[in-house]
Design a protein around this motif. Sequence first.
Motif, PDB file in Angstrom:
ATOM      1  N   ARG A 129       0.828  -1.204   0.000  1.00  0.00           N
ATOM      2  CA  ARG A 129       0.000   0.000   0.000  1.00  0.00           C
ATOM      3  C   ARG A 129       0.864   1.256   0.000  1.00  0.00           C
ATOM      4  O   ARG A 129       0.597   2.211  -0.737  1.00  0.00           O
ATOM      5  N   GLN A 130       1.930   1.239   0.809  1.00  0.00           N
ATOM      6  CA  GLN A 130       2.822   2.380   0.859  1.00  0.00           C
ATOM      7  C   GLN A 130       3.597   2.530  -0.451  1.00  0.00           C
ATOM      8  O   GLN A 130       3.850   3.638  -0.933  1.00  0.00           O
ATOM      9  N   GLN A 131       3.969   1.384  -1.041  1.00  0.00           N
ATOM     10  CA  GLN A 131       4.683   1.411  -2.317  1.00  0.00           C
ATOM     11  C   GLN A 131       3.801   1.987  -3.422  1.00  0.00           C
ATOM     12  O   GLN A 131       4.290   2.705  -4.306  1.00  0.00           O
ATOM     13  N   ARG A 132       2.500   1.684  -3.405  1.00  0.00           N
ATOM     14  CA  ARG A 132       1.573   2.242  -4.385  1.00  0.00           C
ATOM     15  C   ARG A 132       1.526   3.761  -4.276  1.00  0.00           C
ATOM     16  O   ARG A 132       1.563   4.476  -5.284  1.00  0.00           O
ATOM     17  N   LYS A 133       1.437   4.259  -3.033  1.00  0.00           N
ATOM     18  CA  LYS A 133       1.379   5.706  -2.819  1.00  0.00           C
ATOM     19  C   LYS A 133       2.650   6.370  -3.344  1.00  0.00           C
ATOM     20  O   LYS A 133       2.594   7.411  -4.014  1.00  0.00           O
ATOM     21  N   GLN A 134       3.810   5.766  -3.050  1.00  0.00           N
ATOM     22  CA  GLN A 134       5.068   6.349  -3.499  1.00  0.00           C
ATOM     23  C   GLN A 134       5.206   6.277  -5.010  1.00  0.00           C
ATOM     24  O   GLN A 134       5.701   7.212  -5.645  1.00  0.00           O
ATOM     25  N   ALA A 135       4.736   5.174  -5.606  1.00  0.00           N
ATOM     26  CA  ALA A 135       4.793   5.036  -7.071  1.00  0.00           C
ATOM     27  C   ALA A 135       3.926   6.096  -7.745  1.00  0.00           C
ATOM     28  O   ALA A 135       4.304   6.664  -8.773  1.00  0.00           O
ATOM     29  N   ALA A 136       2.751   6.387  -7.158  1.00  0.00           N
ATOM     30  CA  ALA A 136       1.868   7.417  -7.710  1.00  0.00           C
ATOM     31  C   ALA A 136       2.537   8.786  -7.644  1.00  0.00           C
ATOM     32  O   ALA A 136       2.465   9.574  -8.598  1.00  0.00           O
ATOM     33  N   ILE A 137       3.217   9.082  -6.526  1.00  0.00           N
ATOM     34  CA  ILE A 137       3.920  10.359  -6.382  1.00  0.00           C
ATOM     35  C   ILE A 137       5.057  10.466  -7.399  1.00  0.00           C
ATOM     36  O   ILE A 137       5.254  11.509  -8.033  1.00  0.00           O
ATOM     37  N   ASN A 138       5.790   9.371  -7.576  1.00  0.00           N
ATOM     38  CA  ASN A 138       6.895   9.367  -8.544  1.00  0.00           C
ATOM     39  C   ASN A 138       6.392   9.614  -9.957  1.00  0.00           C
ATOM     40  O   ASN A 138       7.051  10.305 -10.757  1.00  0.00           O
ATOM     41  N   LEU A 139       5.240   9.056 -10.282  1.00  0.00           N
ATOM     42  CA  LEU A 139       4.667   9.257 -11.614  1.00  0.00           C
ATOM     43  C   LEU A 139       4.283  10.721 -11.829  1.00  0.00           C
ATOM     44  O   LEU A 139       4.494  11.277 -12.909  1.00  0.00           O
ATOM     45  N   LEU A 140       3.724  11.346 -10.809  1.00  0.00           N
ATOM     46  CA  LEU A 140       3.374  12.766 -10.917  1.00  0.00           C
ATOM     47  C   LEU A 140       4.623  13.616 -11.111  1.00  0.00           C
ATOM     48  O   LEU A 140       4.631  14.552 -11.920  1.00  0.00           O
ATOM     49  N   HIS A 141       5.687  13.288 -10.390  1.00  0.00           N
ATOM     50  CA  HIS A 141       6.943  14.023 -10.560  1.00  0.00           C
ATOM     51  C   HIS A 141       7.490  13.839 -11.967  1.00  0.00           C
ATOM     52  O   HIS A 141       8.037  14.774 -12.566  1.00  0.00           O
ATOM     53  N   LYS A 142       7.328  12.630 -12.510  1.00  0.00           N
ATOM     54  CA  LYS A 142       7.881  12.324 -13.830  1.00  0.00           C
ATOM     55  C   LYS A 142       7.226  13.163 -14.922  1.00  0.00           C
ATOM     56  O   LYS A 142       7.878  13.526 -15.906  1.00  0.00           O
ATOM     57  N   VAL A 143       5.948  13.501 -14.751  1.00  0.00           N
ATOM     58  CA  VAL A 143       5.245  14.295 -15.770  1.00  0.00           C
ATOM     59  C   VAL A 143       5.231  15.780 -15.415  1.00  0.00           C
ATOM     60  O   VAL A 143       4.480  16.560 -16.013  1.00  0.00           O
ATOM     61  N   GLY A 144       6.050  16.179 -14.444  1.00  0.00           N
ATOM     62  CA  GLY A 144       6.236  17.597 -14.172  1.00  0.00           C
ATOM     63  C   GLY A 144       5.309  18.200 -13.136  1.00  0.00           C
ATOM     64  O   GLY A 144       5.219  19.424 -13.025  1.00  0.00           O
ATOM     65  N   ILE A 145       4.591  17.370 -12.364  1.00  0.00           N
ATOM     66  CA  ILE A 145       3.729  17.880 -11.293  1.00  0.00           C
ATOM     67  C   ILE A 145       4.506  17.775  -9.986  1.00  0.00           C
ATOM     68  O   ILE A 145       4.640  16.688  -9.413  1.00  0.00           O
TER      69      ILE A 145
END
Length: 330
Positions: A129-145
């Motif tokens: 569950r924690q890994q999912r949250k971190q993966a979602a944050i990383n994806l947002l950073h990757k697209v410039g958010i």
Amino acid sequence: MNLIDIRNLSIELKTGAKPIFAVDRVNLTMKEGEVRGLVGESGSGKSLLAQAIVGVLDEKWRVDADRFHWRGNDLMRLSPAERKAIISKDVAMIFQEPMACLDPTTTIGEQLEEAVDVEQLTGFFWQKRQQRKQAAINLLHKVGIKQHEVCVKSFPHQLTDALCQRVMIAMALARRPMLLIADEPTAAMESTNQGQIFRLLASLNQLKNMSILLISHDLENVTHWTNTITVMYSGQFVEAGTTEQIFNQPYHPYTRALVDSSPKANRMIPNKSRLMTLPGSIPILQHLPIGCRLGPRCPRAQKNCVDAPKIKNYHGHQVSCHFPLKDSYS
């Protein structure tokens, strides 16, 4: 090996009367690591073709093809469930209208976490569950958010169209697809943001060897980011070749008109001069011309154009025209 190989694909709209072929015998081939542009006016069938590849067309559309191969597998011989299992794993699509594709009742963070590939997660369920949250944050950073704290707690209607488009791109990247289909991925963005997204897609192609099908109506913009280009008009295949061939020596009158309407190709004309345009507009589905659908607008149209032209191949530069412009470059 070809990643995707489509020959004579047609998409028929089922109606009570005569069936309508919105896409008529289109060819599309892509290799691994290739960035191909799919170009044409609005209404030329680009998005329909992309949706047929992904398999999201509803029951009113019927898809048929002489060949529809994905990495050597004949998808036409598979059941819809088997086809969906293959495509959903290896292909992702960025849709043109992000606000209509995101769930309005769920936060952005929850939708991103749901899109994360379970194969990326390890450990116990609370760790995943924690890994999912971190993966979602990383994806947002990757697209410039960068301000992910606000974004993950927001609902789609609370974000701008440009931010929603970035979220859609992040969701498409979540499963690390082999082929990314980007349908006008920067339509709602300013020019500075457009460049950032295109550079992101280019880096994914170079670093991850991800193949990209970039759909656009802007030929000039596509030439900066693609290796090859396929041109469509009114549901028909028009021309395909390398980006340099298509932009510098187009063989089809329609492609020539697209190039001539580009400011980049007309730097020598006086300021405030009108760019070249074809008369008329793209036909509607209920009144499609017979034979070559460009015929009523084409400056080179002749009697033979009432028959559908066959594809001619000039050392990899393909064109579907009775009277190609090849001889004019000799």
